[in-house]
Design a protein around this motif. Sequence first.
Motif, PDB file in Angstrom:
ATOM      1  N   LYS A  68       0.834  -1.208   0.000  1.00 12.70           N
ATOM      2  CA  LYS A  68       0.000   0.000   0.000  1.00 12.70           C
ATOM      3  C   LYS A  68       0.867   1.255   0.000  1.00 12.70           C
ATOM      4  O   LYS A  68       0.650   2.182  -0.787  1.00 12.70           O
ATOM      5  CB  LYS A  68      -0.915   0.018   1.241  1.00 12.70           C
ATOM      6  N   LYS A  69       1.839   1.286   0.896  1.00  9.09           N
ATOM      7  CA  LYS A  69       2.726   2.446   1.010  1.00  9.09           C
ATOM      8  C   LYS A  69       3.485   2.663  -0.298  1.00  9.09           C
ATOM      9  O   LYS A  69       3.594   3.796  -0.796  1.00  9.09           O
ATOM     10  CB  LYS A  69       3.704   2.229   2.166  1.00  9.09           C
ATOM     11  N   THR A  70       4.001   1.562  -0.856  1.00 15.21           N
ATOM     12  CA  THR A  70       4.752   1.640  -2.106  1.00 15.21           C
ATOM     13  C   THR A  70       3.890   2.192  -3.225  1.00 15.21           C
ATOM     14  O   THR A  70       4.330   3.046  -4.011  1.00 15.21           O
ATOM     15  CB  THR A  70       5.270   0.241  -2.499  1.00 15.21           C
ATOM     16  N   MET A  71       2.662   1.681  -3.324  1.00 16.98           N
ATOM     17  CA  MET A  71       1.759   2.098  -4.396  1.00 16.98           C
ATOM     18  C   MET A  71       1.395   3.577  -4.293  1.00 16.98           C
ATOM     19  O   MET A  71       1.310   4.275  -5.310  1.00 16.98           O
ATOM     20  CB  MET A  71       0.488   1.237  -4.389  1.00 16.98           C
ATOM     21  N   TRP A  72       1.159   4.067  -3.072  1.00 16.26           N
ATOM     22  CA  TRP A  72       0.817   5.482  -2.901  1.00 16.26           C
ATOM     23  C   TRP A  72       1.973   6.389  -3.322  1.00 16.26           C
ATOM     24  O   TRP A  72       1.774   7.388  -4.034  1.00 16.26           O
ATOM     25  CB  TRP A  72       0.427   5.771  -1.444  1.00 16.26           C
ATOM     26  N   ILE A  73       3.189   6.045  -2.902  1.00 23.95           N
ATOM     27  CA  ILE A  73       4.375   6.822  -3.288  1.00 23.95           C
ATOM     28  C   ILE A  73       4.535   6.821  -4.810  1.00 23.95           C
ATOM     29  O   ILE A  73       4.750   7.856  -5.449  1.00 23.95           O
ATOM     30  CB  ILE A  73       5.649   6.242  -2.631  1.00 23.95           C
ATOM     31  N   THR A  74       4.390   5.629  -5.392  1.00 28.41           N
ATOM     32  CA  THR A  74       4.556   5.468  -6.832  1.00 28.41           C
ATOM     33  C   THR A  74       3.497   6.235  -7.612  1.00 28.41           C
ATOM     34  O   THR A  74       3.792   6.904  -8.610  1.00 28.41           O
ATOM     35  CB  THR A  74       4.490   3.973  -7.206  1.00 28.41           C
ATOM     36  N   LEU A  75       2.252   6.154  -7.152  1.00 25.41           N
ATOM     37  CA  LEU A  75       1.140   6.813  -7.845  1.00 25.41           C
ATOM     38  C   LEU A  75       1.311   8.333  -7.856  1.00 25.41           C
ATOM     39  O   LEU A  75       1.128   8.986  -8.898  1.00 25.41           O
ATOM     40  CB  LEU A  75      -0.181   6.432  -7.178  1.00 25.41           C
ATOM     41  N   ILE A  76       1.678   8.910  -6.715  1.00 27.77           N
ATOM     42  CA  ILE A  76       1.833  10.370  -6.614  1.00 27.77           C
ATOM     43  C   ILE A  76       2.970  10.866  -7.505  1.00 27.77           C
ATOM     44  O   ILE A  76       2.808  11.834  -8.263  1.00 27.77           O
ATOM     45  CB  ILE A  76       2.077  10.786  -5.140  1.00 27.77           C
ATOM     46  N   LEU A  77       4.116  10.199  -7.451  1.00 32.24           N
ATOM     47  CA  LEU A  77       5.257  10.600  -8.272  1.00 32.24           C
ATOM     48  C   LEU A  77       4.969  10.418  -9.766  1.00 32.24           C
ATOM     49  O   LEU A  77       5.337  11.255 -10.595  1.00 32.24           O
ATOM     50  CB  LEU A  77       6.502   9.790  -7.892  1.00 32.24           C
TER      51      LEU A  77
END
Length: 311
Positions: free
Chosen positions: A19-28
Motif C-alpha cells: 500500500k505504502k509503495t503504491m501510494w508513493i509510486t502513484l503520486i510521483l
Amino acid sequence: MKTYDYHHLNHVKEQQSSKKTMWITLILTLFFTIVEVIGGLLSHSLALLSDSAHMISDVLALGLSMTAIYMATRNPDGKYTFGFLRFEIIASFLNGLALAVIATGIFIEGIKRMVNPREVDLQLMLTIASIGLVVNIVLTIVLSRSTKKEENLNIKSALWHFIGDLISSVGIIVSAILIHFTGLYILDPLISMIIGVIIFSGGAKIIRESYLILMESVPDKYDLDSIRHDIGMVEGVEDVHEMHLWTVTSGHYSLTGHVFIRKDIEPFYVTLTISNVLKEKYGIEHSTIQIENPAIHDHGEYGKQFLLHQA
C-alpha cells in the motif's frame, strides 16, 4: 437467519508495504506524467509523447492495482468465499493488456513518423527525459524492494511498467544526443519503436503470468507428481487421484485431492498427516482431502483393482 462459516485460513491479504509503495509510486507518477505530456507537446518529440502515453497507462494501472490491494483486505462472504483476492490477478491481466496495446500504438505511430519525420526541440526533450530518468530510477528501486517484502503480482506488473519507463528515459536521452550530433530526426521515432518493443515484452510477461493463474494452472514452483508421491507415502494411503492445485492470488495456493486408504487406518489421521506434509514441505496451507472407499464410491475399472487388493 445469517450463517457464519469458519475459515482456518484467512482469505484476506493485509499488504501494508505494498500500500505504502503504491501510494508513493502513484503520486510521483501522476506528477511526472503531467510534466511529460506538456513537454512532449511543446517539443514535438514522439519519443516523449509515446513515453507520456505509457506514463498515463501507469497512472491508470497503479489506480487499478491500488483498488486490488484494498479489495484484497475485504473478508469473504456467502457469495465470495475466497474473499476478493482474485481481483489482484484480474487487475494484473488488465495492466499487462494495457502495456501491450500501448506498445502496439507506439510502434504504429513510430512507423508513420519514420515516413514523415518531424523536427523536435532537443533541449526540452533532453531536460524532460533527464527528469524522467531520475524519477523512474527512484520508482524502480522502491518497487523492486517491495517485491522482496511481499509477493504481489500487481507490484510486479507495476515494476515492469517502470522498467519500461526507465529504458524509455535512457532511450530518449540517447536519441536526443544522437540527433544533436547527426541531425537525423528519424532517430526519434526509431527509438520510440524500440521502446514499444520493450514495453510489449513486459506486458506479454504479465499477461502470461496472470492468464495461467486465471486458468487455475499448476503454479510453476510446484511439481504435481512429486506432491502426489509424497501424499502416497503417508501411512495408510493406497492411491491418490483427482488432484487439483492452483493459485488463488500471489502467495495463496489451494489443493484438493481424493485418496483411497486402508480399512484399518484412521481417516482423520490420514487427512491430518497429509495437511501437515503439504504445509511444512510445500507451504500449501489450504488443502481439502477427500477420503474415499472404492466399494462405495464408484470408480469403474480404476477402483476395482483396489477392491481386489483389499479382498
